[in-house]
Design a protein around this motif. Sequence first.
Motif, PDB file in Angstrom:
ATOM      1  N   GLY A  82       0.813  -1.211   0.000  1.00  0.00           N
ATOM      2  CA  GLY A  82       0.000   0.000   0.000  1.00  0.00           C
ATOM      3  C   GLY A  82       0.844   1.258   0.000  1.00  0.00           C
ATOM      4  O   GLY A  82       0.512   2.242  -0.678  1.00  0.00           O
ATOM      5  N   GLU A  83       1.940   1.231   0.739  1.00  0.00           N
ATOM      6  CA  GLU A  83       2.827   2.392   0.752  1.00  0.00           C
ATOM      7  C   GLU A  83       3.402   2.655  -0.630  1.00  0.00           C
ATOM      8  O   GLU A  83       3.526   3.810  -1.056  1.00  0.00           O
ATOM      9  CB  GLU A  83       3.945   2.194   1.773  1.00  0.00           C
ATOM     10  N   PHE A  84       3.752   1.591  -1.345  1.00  0.00           N
ATOM     11  CA  PHE A  84       4.247   1.750  -2.712  1.00  0.00           C
ATOM     12  C   PHE A  84       3.165   2.357  -3.596  1.00  0.00           C
ATOM     13  O   PHE A  84       3.440   3.267  -4.385  1.00  0.00           O
ATOM     14  CB  PHE A  84       4.687   0.398  -3.266  1.00  0.00           C
ATOM     15  N   ALA A  85       1.932   1.872  -3.471  1.00  0.00           N
ATOM     16  CA  ALA A  85       0.840   2.382  -4.300  1.00  0.00           C
ATOM     17  C   ALA A  85       0.601   3.860  -4.044  1.00  0.00           C
ATOM     18  O   ALA A  85       0.302   4.621  -4.979  1.00  0.00           O
ATOM     19  CB  ALA A  85      -0.429   1.582  -4.037  1.00  0.00           C
ATOM     20  N   GLU A  86       0.729   4.279  -2.798  1.00  0.00           N
ATOM     21  CA  GLU A  86       0.542   5.699  -2.482  1.00  0.00           C
ATOM     22  C   GLU A  86       1.697   6.549  -2.983  1.00  0.00           C
ATOM     23  O   GLU A  86       1.493   7.678  -3.448  1.00  0.00           O
ATOM     24  CB  GLU A  86       0.373   5.868  -0.978  1.00  0.00           C
ATOM     25  N   ALA A  87       2.913   6.001  -2.917  1.00  0.00           N
ATOM     26  CA  ALA A  87       4.094   6.763  -3.341  1.00  0.00           C
ATOM     27  C   ALA A  87       4.284   6.750  -4.847  1.00  0.00           C
ATOM     28  O   ALA A  87       4.825   7.701  -5.420  1.00  0.00           O
ATOM     29  CB  ALA A  87       5.347   6.204  -2.658  1.00  0.00           C
ATOM     30  N   GLN A  88       3.827   5.667  -5.513  1.00  0.00           N
ATOM     31  CA  GLN A  88       4.050   5.496  -6.949  1.00  0.00           C
ATOM     32  C   GLN A  88       2.735   5.144  -7.658  1.00  0.00           C
ATOM     33  O   GLN A  88       2.628   4.106  -8.317  1.00  0.00           O
ATOM     34  CB  GLN A  88       5.079   4.377  -7.181  1.00  0.00           C
ATOM     35  N   PRO A  89       1.735   6.004  -7.561  1.00  0.00           N
ATOM     36  CA  PRO A  89       0.439   5.648  -8.162  1.00  0.00           C
ATOM     37  C   PRO A  89       0.501   5.488  -9.674  1.00  0.00           C
ATOM     38  O   PRO A  89      -0.211   4.648 -10.238  1.00  0.00           O
ATOM     39  CB  PRO A  89      -0.471   6.822  -7.765  1.00  0.00           C
ATOM     40  N   ALA A  90       1.360   6.260 -10.343  1.00  0.00           N
ATOM     41  CA  ALA A  90       1.459   6.141 -11.801  1.00  0.00           C
ATOM     42  C   ALA A  90       1.992   4.763 -12.188  1.00  0.00           C
ATOM     43  O   ALA A  90       1.571   4.189 -13.203  1.00  0.00           O
ATOM     44  CB  ALA A  90       2.353   7.236 -12.363  1.00  0.00           C
ATOM     45  N   ALA A  91       2.918   4.226 -11.405  1.00  0.00           N
ATOM     46  CA  ALA A  91       3.465   2.896 -11.701  1.00  0.00           C
ATOM     47  C   ALA A  91       2.403   1.828 -11.530  1.00  0.00           C
ATOM     48  O   ALA A  91       2.279   0.921 -12.369  1.00  0.00           O
ATOM     49  CB  ALA A  91       4.659   2.613 -10.784  1.00  0.00           C
ATOM     50  N   VAL A  92       1.612   1.930 -10.466  1.00  0.00           N
ATOM     51  CA  VAL A  92       0.551   0.952 -10.241  1.00  0.00           C
ATOM     52  C   VAL A  92      -0.499   1.062 -11.341  1.00  0.00           C
ATOM     53  O   VAL A  92      -0.996   0.049 -11.851  1.00  0.00           O
ATOM     54  CB  VAL A  92      -0.064   1.146  -8.845  1.00  0.00           C
TER      55      VAL A  92
END
Length: 265
Positions: free
Chosen positions: A100-110
């Motif tokens: 979830g932290e990755f999704a919040e920090a890198q939403p364009a990648a997700v």
Amino acid sequence: MDVERRCALAGLLCAGLAGLAGFAPSAPAAAAPASARTARATAAGPRPPASLLGDEIRRLPTSRKALALTFNAAWDVDGIDTVLAELRRRKLPATFFPTGEFAEAQPAAVRSIADAGHGLGNHSYSHPYFRDLSTAERADEVRAADEAIRTAAGTEPLPFFRFPYSATTPDAIADVNDLGYAAIEFSADTNGYLGPQGGMTVDKAVERAVDAFAPGAIIQMHVGSHGAGVVLDAEALPLIVDAAVADGYEVIDLRQFLVAAPGTR
């Protein structure tokens, strides 16, 4: 070096779903309303069948020469463009497990993963050891990650959970199952995320994957690394696929195994 494989799934009926032939990117679905984001167990979409519950899954229940490619995402995005481009070039499916932290920090990648038609699983919100958490804390981690991934991707995440550090326990698996998720682990991790400073090379990463080839193998890689911009798994991916094809393996989609009807357990 093989990871111990266990599969207590002999009864799964995969007939009629074999193939997902000619994988093609799909358009992302509309995001679920906010009221559905806090309780994954009641969210719409396919549910994991009972045969995928009750244990960690380290090999898929198939006798075919087929394997699945999976990628964790918890740090940087240095390898994601290369990985997605290679999968697109080969028209191959993969499943990605962001935190979830990755999704919040890198939403364009997700979002780019979802837009490419790949499945998105759940890798917890903050990547803790689940053995150290209470049932309520585990639920908070899973649901917070689901909300972050859903918001970033604009699509329905899969009911697949991968434990941080692959540190499973029977009670943690039961808690995740109760939330509506199958515990999808892996047959082998390439260890490419360790990078050169961790003693890894592209050749070593490929060797670890190839050594695990078997019907239903699940290969774990990462879209980032601890290697200051060196993403060995991105470089290893085409070599792993070449080896699989040469050995007669088909790369399959984990979504083939969602055989239960929506809304059922």
